[in-house]
Scaffold this active site. Structure first.
Site, PDB file in Angstrom:
ATOM      1  N   CYS A 117     -72.108 -13.236   8.333  1.00 59.90           N
ATOM      2  CA  CYS A 117     -72.844 -13.918   7.271  1.00 59.90           C
ATOM      3  C   CYS A 117     -72.069 -13.847   5.960  1.00 59.90           C
ATOM      4  CB  CYS A 117     -74.220 -13.281   7.083  1.00 59.90           C
ATOM      5  SG  CYS A 117     -75.104 -13.924   5.656  1.00 59.90           S
ATOM      6  N   LYS A 155     -71.298 -13.360  16.932  1.00 54.18           N
ATOM      7  CA  LYS A 155     -71.138 -14.569  16.102  1.00 54.18           C
ATOM      8  C   LYS A 155     -69.980 -14.366  15.135  1.00 54.18           C
ATOM      9  CE  LYS A 155     -73.913 -17.951  13.553  1.00 54.18           C
ATOM     10  NZ  LYS A 155     -75.286 -18.327  13.174  1.00 54.18           N
ATOM     11  N   ASN A 182     -70.031 -19.405  12.169  1.00 47.82           N
ATOM     12  CA  ASN A 182     -70.971 -19.165  11.083  1.00 47.82           C
ATOM     13  C   ASN A 182     -70.481 -20.036   9.922  1.00 47.82           C
ATOM     14  OD1 ASN A 182     -72.887 -18.028   9.302  1.00 47.82           O
ATOM     15  ND2 ASN A 182     -72.786 -16.077  10.376  1.00 47.82           N
ATOM     16  N   GLY A 207     -73.468 -28.023   8.330  1.00 46.94           N
ATOM     17  CA  GLY A 207     -73.776 -29.448   8.379  1.00 46.94           C
ATOM     18  C   GLY A 207     -72.627 -30.277   8.891  1.00 46.94           C
ATOM     19  N   GLY A 234     -72.518 -28.370  12.645  1.00 46.01           N
ATOM     20  CA  GLY A 234     -72.713 -29.766  12.257  1.00 46.01           C
ATOM     21  C   GLY A 234     -73.178 -30.685  13.357  1.00 46.01           C
TER      22      GLY A 234
END
Lengths: 293, 271
Positions: A117, A155, A182, A207, A234
């Site tokens: 993150c 991730k 991520n 996106g 995306g």
């Protein structure tokens, strides 16, 4: 197995989507990342739109592991969907503690380890994020595999020089799969007020704008590891899913698109099965990595 | 009404879309279910363009008017999305998600017999308050509506609000219409004329600085106030945690717990 899942942080606790989607029809719901202690998250504004993209700096706001197990997990279980719980921590020890707590009954079906993150900082590694450090990645995955013994998906962050290196470290550590990507580091500026548009100044970009970069990351990692690769970045249509699978993804996650259209899941799944029919492909494995180069 | 708080995605026909002031447009859409389900203070999320990823997200639109077959929006063109919206023509279809958010507490009005209903709008803040004033006009409530704008040319919604039966008091920064100065100064003058605290209620919508002043006034005069406070949103349905609002009751979401909040719980930067 339905290979179309929804990404962490984009599906709330599932309840928010009850008017739009039958969660049982979703391949898997990755829950919003949970940490040991509750987190308030970053100051607003936390989201800002950019051309074909979304910057977010939510900052892992969550009610903590106890609240998750008590308030969120049971509700999700009742929907009949597959639950993959995303966990994080600031230190190696917090990751391990959170994984151990999460794994106590009633447990989710798998864990996604959020080492990536961009809106938090990890302590104890060489870089801001454990997912930027192959040594730490391998170490944490190893220790979590020991602690939980269940299915671990790691991730990854694309904010690295060589994502293959990190993916290989996760594989060596014992990861059952890697999910990527991520969000990308990014920021937005208001030239008029001369201020950043995000309260946290920087955030992560997601996106359609990131799809080309995410596809490349998936392609690179697919060619570097043997474990399954889960593609994120995306996806808006069934064709996008096919693109990720051609590049090597065995499964994919829909993220930002859920914000554009909360009822998008069944439509996108239908588009994808339509693609498979047109191509006369009946098994996912006959599509995965079949990019003709 | 919509007791279960159900939300729908609807394809709504555009009934009208015209420029009504220098900055403002008014759009009416056919949406019979939404007209019944939405409460004053709620909003909808509209897809501005078809088949485009830019703009990517929907645009939140406060509900300005409710009619039996549909709803109306009063909006300003400030960016890509609203520019696209301004080009939509009668007969076209709009993709609308709603109703969203928590509106004004109407149950409170039923429970307490308020003698004085005070509304305060700053600029574009007239949008949800017009909806509320229309909703209350069928009940014969007495409303004092304080409408603030930069100049006379920036006033929007005056005739609509007046039609509800509310007594409208105007304030403009430059004095080109009504009182010269802040609408909140005009409100204070009104309150100083001796309105009791407990039987009055203030509904306010406007820029952040105005909301901060309303909060202070509410505490100083002992009048409860409900204000709209919004924040940049992504999903609009409470899933992404983007539109975080700091309150004394913890982090709340503007799209789900708001955009209407009790002024006293808001933790503002100016506090």
């Amino acid at each position: 197995m339905n290979p179309v899942w929804v990404a962490s942080g984009t599906f709330g606790s599932g309840d928010e989507f009850r008017d739009f989607v039958d969660l049982k029809k979703i391949g898997a719901v990755i829950t919003k990342t949970v940490t040991m202690a509750a987190r308030a998250g970053n100051p607003s504004p936390r989201v800002v739109e950019t051309p074909s993209g979304l910057l977010n700096s939510i900052g892992l706001e969550n009610g903590g592991i106890t609240d998750f197990k008590k308030e969120i997990l049971p509700g999700l279980r009742k929907t009949g969907t597959r639950i993959i719980a995303s966990i994080s921590g600031s230190t190696e020890m917090e990751f391990a503690d959170c994984a151990a707590e999460m794994n106590k009954k009633p447990a989710p079906d798998a864990l996604e380890i959020n080492l990536s993150c961009p809106n938090v900082t990890h302590k104890g590694g060489k870089y801001a994020l454990f997912a930027q450090d192959p040594g730490m990645t391998e170490k944490i995955v190893k220790s979590l595999k020991r602690v939980t013994g269940g299915t671990l998906i790691v991730k990854l962050t694309p904010n690295v020089t060589d994502i293959k290196e990190i993916a290989k470290a996760a594989e060596t550590g014992g990861a059952d799969a890697v999910s990527l990507v991520n969000t990308y580091f990014g920021m937005a500026v208001d030239a008029g007020s001369m201020r950043p548009l995000l309260g946290n100044i920087t955030g992560g970009l997601s996106g359609p704008a990131i799809k080309p970069m995410a596809l490349k990351a998936v392609w690179d990692v697919y060619n570097a590891v043997k474990i399954p690769v889960i593609g994120i970045g995306g996806i808006m249509t069934g064709t996008d899913i096919a693109e990720f699978m051609l590049c090597g993804a065995t499964a994919v996650q829909l993220g930002t698109v859920n914000f554009v259209d909360p009822a998008c899941y069944p439509k996108i799944l239908k588009e994808f099965t339509g693609y498979m029919k047109r191509k006369k492909i009946t098994r996912i494995k006959d599509l995965v990595g079949k990019l003709q180069t | 009404m919509n007791p279960a708080g159900k939300k729908k995605i609807l394809q709504c026909r555009v009934l009208s879309n015209r420029k009504i002031t220098e900055e403002h447009y008014m759009m009416g859409i056919e949406a019979p279910w939404l007209a019944k389900a939405a409460n004053p203070g709620q909003f909808v999320n509209i897809k501005a363009g078809d088949n485009t990823t830019d703009p990517l997200l929907r645009i939140p639109m406060g509900i300005y008017k409710v009619r039996p077959g549909g709803i109306s929006f009063l909006y300003k063109v400030i960016g890509k999305g609203t520019r696209l919206l301004a080009e939509r023509k009668k007969g076209e279809t709009l993709d609308v998600l709603g109703p969203l958010g928590k509106g004004f507490d109407l149950a409170l009005l039923k429970r307490k017999k308020f003698l004085d209903i005070i509304m305060v709008s700053g600029g574009h803040g007239v949008v949800p308050l017009n909806c509320l004033a229309e909703h209350l006009s069928d009940r014969g409530s007495k409303i004092d509506f304080f409408m603030g704008a930069r100049t006379a040319g920036h006033i929007a919604g005056f005739s609509d609000v007046r039609k509800t039966g509310a007594r409208v008091h105007i304030a403009t920064d430059d004095g080109t219409r009504g009182y010269k100065g802040c609408v909140t100064d005009l409100l204070v003058k009104h309150l100083d004329r001796g309105y009791a605290g407990k039987n009055s209620v203030i509904y306010a919508c406007g820029p952040r600085p105005m909301i901060a002043v309303i909060k202070n006034i509410s505490m100083r005069y002992g009048v409860s106030a409900q204000v709209t406070y919004d924040e940049y949103m992504a999903c609009g349905i409470g899933a992404c945690r983007g539109c975080a609002v700091d309150t004394v009751e913890g982090i709340k979401l503007a799209c789900k717990d708001g955009p209407v909040f009790d002024a006293e719980i808001l933790r503002l930067k100016s506090d």
